[in-house]
Scaffold this motif. Structure first.
Motif, PDB file in Angstrom:
ATOM      1  N   ILE A   5      19.394  24.340   1.896  1.00 47.48           N
ATOM      2  CA  ILE A   5      20.486  23.551   1.355  1.00 47.48           C
ATOM      3  C   ILE A   5      21.716  24.442   1.280  1.00 47.48           C
ATOM      4  N   SER A   6      22.879  23.834   1.294  1.00 48.31           N
ATOM      5  CA  SER A   6      24.104  24.634   1.231  1.00 48.31           C
ATOM      6  C   SER A   6      25.180  23.887   0.467  1.00 48.31           C
ATOM      7  N   GLN A   7      26.139  24.653   0.019  1.00 41.47           N
ATOM      8  CA  GLN A   7      27.288  24.113  -0.707  1.00 41.47           C
ATOM      9  C   GLN A   7      28.513  24.894  -0.268  1.00 41.47           C
ATOM     10  N   ARG A   8      29.614  24.191  -0.077  1.00 45.65           N
ATOM     11  CA  ARG A   8      30.864  24.817   0.345  1.00 45.65           C
ATOM     12  C   ARG A   8      31.886  24.783  -0.775  1.00 45.65           C
ATOM     13  N   PHE A   9      32.803  25.736  -0.728  1.00 46.15           N
ATOM     14  CA  PHE A   9      33.966  25.731  -1.593  1.00 46.15           C
ATOM     15  C   PHE A   9      35.104  26.418  -0.857  1.00 46.15           C
ATOM     16  N   TYR A  10      36.309  26.287  -1.375  1.00 45.78           N
ATOM     17  CA  TYR A  10      37.447  26.970  -0.771  1.00 45.78           C
ATOM     18  C   TYR A  10      38.272  27.625  -1.873  1.00 45.78           C
ATOM     19  N   PHE A  11      39.084  28.563  -1.460  1.00 45.93           N
ATOM     20  CA  PHE A  11      40.004  29.197  -2.394  1.00 45.93           C
ATOM     21  C   PHE A  11      41.214  29.703  -1.624  1.00 45.93           C
ATOM     22  N   ASP A  12      42.332  29.717  -2.314  1.00 46.02           N
ATOM     23  CA  ASP A  12      43.574  30.253  -1.764  1.00 46.02           C
ATOM     24  C   ASP A  12      43.827  31.591  -2.439  1.00 46.02           C
ATOM     25  N   GLY A  49      11.531  17.316  -6.163  1.00 47.39           N
ATOM     26  CA  GLY A  49      11.860  17.135  -4.753  1.00 47.39           C
ATOM     27  C   GLY A  49      13.005  17.982  -4.241  1.00 47.39           C
ATOM     28  N   MET A  50      13.471  18.959  -5.040  1.00 44.57           N
ATOM     29  CA  MET A  50      14.634  19.774  -4.654  1.00 44.57           C
ATOM     30  C   MET A  50      14.251  21.240  -4.462  1.00 44.57           C
ATOM     31  N   VAL A  51      14.931  21.892  -3.533  1.00 44.46           N
ATOM     32  CA  VAL A  51      14.837  23.345  -3.402  1.00 44.46           C
ATOM     33  C   VAL A  51      15.541  23.974  -4.603  1.00 44.46           C
ATOM     34  N   LEU A  52      16.718  23.466  -4.895  1.00 44.87           N
ATOM     35  CA  LEU A  52      17.543  23.906  -6.019  1.00 44.87           C
ATOM     36  C   LEU A  52      18.494  22.756  -6.318  1.00 44.87           C
ATOM     37  N   ASP A  53      18.708  22.474  -7.563  1.00 43.81           N
ATOM     38  CA  ASP A  53      19.631  21.412  -7.940  1.00 43.81           C
ATOM     39  C   ASP A  53      21.038  21.816  -7.486  1.00 43.81           C
ATOM     40  N   LEU A  54      21.636  21.029  -6.593  1.00 41.54           N
ATOM     41  CA  LEU A  54      22.964  21.355  -6.079  1.00 41.54           C
ATOM     42  C   LEU A  54      24.021  21.358  -7.184  1.00 41.54           C
ATOM     43  N   GLY A  55      23.789  20.618  -8.255  1.00 38.98           N
ATOM     44  CA  GLY A  55      24.710  20.660  -9.390  1.00 38.98           C
ATOM     45  C   GLY A  55      24.752  22.046 -10.008  1.00 38.98           C
ATOM     46  N   PHE A  56      23.597  22.702 -10.107  1.00 39.03           N
ATOM     47  CA  PHE A  56      23.533  24.071 -10.624  1.00 39.03           C
ATOM     48  C   PHE A  56      24.279  25.011  -9.686  1.00 39.03           C
TER      49      PHE A  56
END
Length: 121
Positions: A5-12, A49-56
Motif C-alpha cells: 500500500i502507498s500514500q502520497r503527499f507534497y510539500f513546497d 483486512g488491512m496491511v496498515l490503516d491508511l488513516g494512520f
C-alpha cells in the motif's frame, strides 16, 4: 499473500545546493514543489483486512510534511544537504517505527522530471 500500500503527499520548500553543473542558480535560494510516496508491504491482517490503516499512515505523513512544507530545507534538522536522496532518507527515518516497516520512499519534482527512489532493505 503480500500486499503493498502507498500514500502520497507534497510539500513546497526552498533550498540551496552546492554543485558543479547549473551552479549559479543552485547556489541561490530557490524553491520546488516536491512530491513523495511512501510504501509499506505485508500481509493483510485477518481481523481488519488491512496491511496498515491508511488513516494512520496519513497522520504520520502529515507530521513529516509539517517539518518540510514551506521551510528552507538547508535548516531542517537531520536532513543534511537537501538532495532528493537525503529527502528520501529523512522521510524513511521519520517513519522508522511504522509497522509493517516502510519499504520504499520516492521523492520527485514534476516540473523538472527528477526523482529518487529509496528501497529500504
Amino acid at each position: 499473500m503480500q500486499f503493498t500500500i502507498s500514500q502520497r503527499f507534497y510539500f513546497d520548500a526552498a533550498h540551496t545546493l552546492q554543485r558543479e553543473i547549473e551552479a549559479a542558480g543552485s547556489r541561490r535560494i530557490h524553491g520546488h514543489t516536491y512530491h513523495a510516496e511512501v510504501s509499506v508491504s505485508g500481509p493483510r491482517d485477518p481481523a481488519n483486512g488491512m496491511v496498515l490503516d491508511l488513516g494512520f499512515l496519513r497522520l504520520r505523513l502529515e507530521a513529516v510534511r509539517e517539518q518540510l512544507d514551506h521551510h528552507l530545507l538547508d535548516e531542517v534538522p537531520d536532513l543534511g544537504t537537501p538532495t532528493l536522496e537525503n529527502l528520501c532518507t529523512f522521510i524513511a527515518t521519520q517513519l522508522a517505527d511504522v509497522h509493517p516497516p516502510v519499504n520504499r520512499v520516492r521523492v520527485w519534482r514534476d516540473a523538472l522530471g527528477d526523482s529518487c527512489v529509496l528501497d529500504v532493505l
